[in-house]
Design a protein around this motif. Structure first.
Motif, PDB file in Angstrom:
ATOM      1  N   PRO A  43      23.868  18.165  50.817  1.00 47.26           N
ATOM      2  CA  PRO A  43      23.914  19.292  51.757  1.00 47.26           C
ATOM      3  C   PRO A  43      25.045  20.255  51.400  1.00 47.26           C
ATOM      4  CG  PRO A  43      24.771  17.308  52.789  1.00 47.26           C
ATOM      5  CD  PRO A  43      24.259  16.903  51.440  1.00 47.26           C
ATOM      6  N   ASP A  50      23.225  30.670  54.899  1.00 48.99           N
ATOM      7  CA  ASP A  50      21.820  30.941  54.611  1.00 48.99           C
ATOM      8  C   ASP A  50      21.680  31.860  53.400  1.00 48.99           C
ATOM      9  OD1 ASP A  50      21.282  29.432  56.853  1.00 48.99           O
ATOM     10  OD2 ASP A  50      20.203  31.015  57.914  1.00 48.99           O
ATOM     11  N   THR A  93      14.168  20.212  51.963  1.00 48.26           N
ATOM     12  CA  THR A  93      13.141  20.388  52.996  1.00 48.26           C
ATOM     13  C   THR A  93      13.107  19.227  53.981  1.00 48.26           C
ATOM     14  OG1 THR A  93      11.395  19.487  51.572  1.00 48.26           O
ATOM     15  CG2 THR A  93      11.697  21.871  51.559  1.00 48.26           C
ATOM     16  N   ARG A 146      15.826  17.519  54.833  1.00 42.00           N
ATOM     17  CA  ARG A 146      17.064  17.650  55.585  1.00 42.00           C
ATOM     18  C   ARG A 146      17.034  18.857  56.519  1.00 42.00           C
ATOM     19  NH1 ARG A 146      19.979  17.387  51.311  1.00 42.00           N
ATOM     20  NH2 ARG A 146      20.238  19.621  51.046  1.00 42.00           N
ATOM     21  N   GLU A 147      16.518  19.984  56.046  1.00 38.63           N
ATOM     22  CA  GLU A 147      16.555  21.231  56.816  1.00 38.63           C
ATOM     23  C   GLU A 147      15.238  21.999  56.700  1.00 38.63           C
ATOM     24  OE1 GLU A 147      20.408  23.397  56.824  1.00 38.63           O
ATOM     25  OE2 GLU A 147      20.822  22.170  55.039  1.00 38.63           O
ATOM     26  N   GLN A 185      13.382  23.708  58.809  1.00 33.38           N
ATOM     27  CA  GLN A 185      13.325  25.037  59.436  1.00 33.38           C
ATOM     28  C   GLN A 185      14.066  26.072  58.608  1.00 33.38           C
ATOM     29  OE1 GLN A 185      11.345  25.801  61.966  1.00 33.38           O
ATOM     30  NE2 GLN A 185      10.704  23.667  61.948  1.00 33.38           N
ATOM     31  N   LEU A 186      15.208  25.698  58.063  1.00 32.92           N
ATOM     32  CA  LEU A 186      15.957  26.609  57.193  1.00 32.92           C
ATOM     33  C   LEU A 186      15.113  26.977  55.986  1.00 32.92           C
ATOM     34  CD1 LEU A 186      18.605  28.026  56.192  1.00 32.92           C
ATOM     35  CD2 LEU A 186      19.087  25.868  55.009  1.00 32.92           C
TER      36      LEU A 186
END
Length: 188
Positions: A23, A48, A99, A101-102, A104-105
């Motif tokens: 991360p 981001d 994907t 792990r995050e 939505q990001l």
């Protein structure tokens, strides 16, 4: 894309984290680089934006490899490159780790207009233009409009698992792209 050497160092360090499946923590990254968080943000934008830059650069590298390995001319080349690209992306361990792990990001960065989409569209438009210039392809609309449509089609079908599907639908995406570029789909 990267304006300063400090920004380049930060993107390179973030890329290493991404490729290692780790991360991205901006505080840890700033300490690793020996700079303050405010300085890091000044060089690369927010988290981001930094992740989008890392993914856009990864996208370009993956496209370039697919283009170099591509075979055929005209529509066959375009479809071959896209198949190679989508296969590589669907099996990318660093991307799968991100994907998971995050999700939505990733959906926000990959499926909305931004660095990743514009990189993909630019590279596809370049391929379309090259093939048309060489007389291997006749486009029925501007290469940029067509490239934008191809990116959207491929993204939706490639990232289906994140959107509630089972597996990437690479064949379906390729069939639709084939129709757009005036080529008979393989599975018709």
């Amino acid at each position: 894309m990267i304006a300063t050497s400090e920004a380049r160092r930060a993107v390179d360090a973030a890329t290493k984290l991404y490729l290692d499946g780790e991360p991205l923590d901006m505080s840890v990254l700033a300490r690793t680089l020996g700079i303050g968080r405010a300085t890091l943000y000044r060089h690369v934008g927010n988290r981001d934006e930094l992740i989008a830059t890392v993914l856009a650069e990864a996208t370009e590298r993956t496209y370039r490899k697919a283009i170099a390995a591509g075979s055929g001319t005209g529509a066959e080349l375009i479809l071959d490159v896209l198949e190679r690209l989508m296969t590589a992306v669907s099996g990318s361990e660093p991307l799968l780790a991100l994907t998971r792990r995050e999700p939505q990001l990733f959906i926000r960065l990959a499926l909305l207009p931004g660095a990743i989409e514009s990189t993909s569209a630019r590279l596809i438009a370049e391929m379309l233009d090259d093939e048309q210039r060489q007389g291997h392809l006749r486009l029925r609309m501007s290469s940029r409009v067509l490239a934008d449509a191809i990116v959207r089609i491929c993204d939706v079908h490639l990232y289906a698992p994140l959107l509630g599907g089972d597996d990437p639908q690479i064949g379906t995406a390729l069939d639709i792209v084939a129709l757009l570029i005036g080529h008979e789909p393989a599975n018709s």
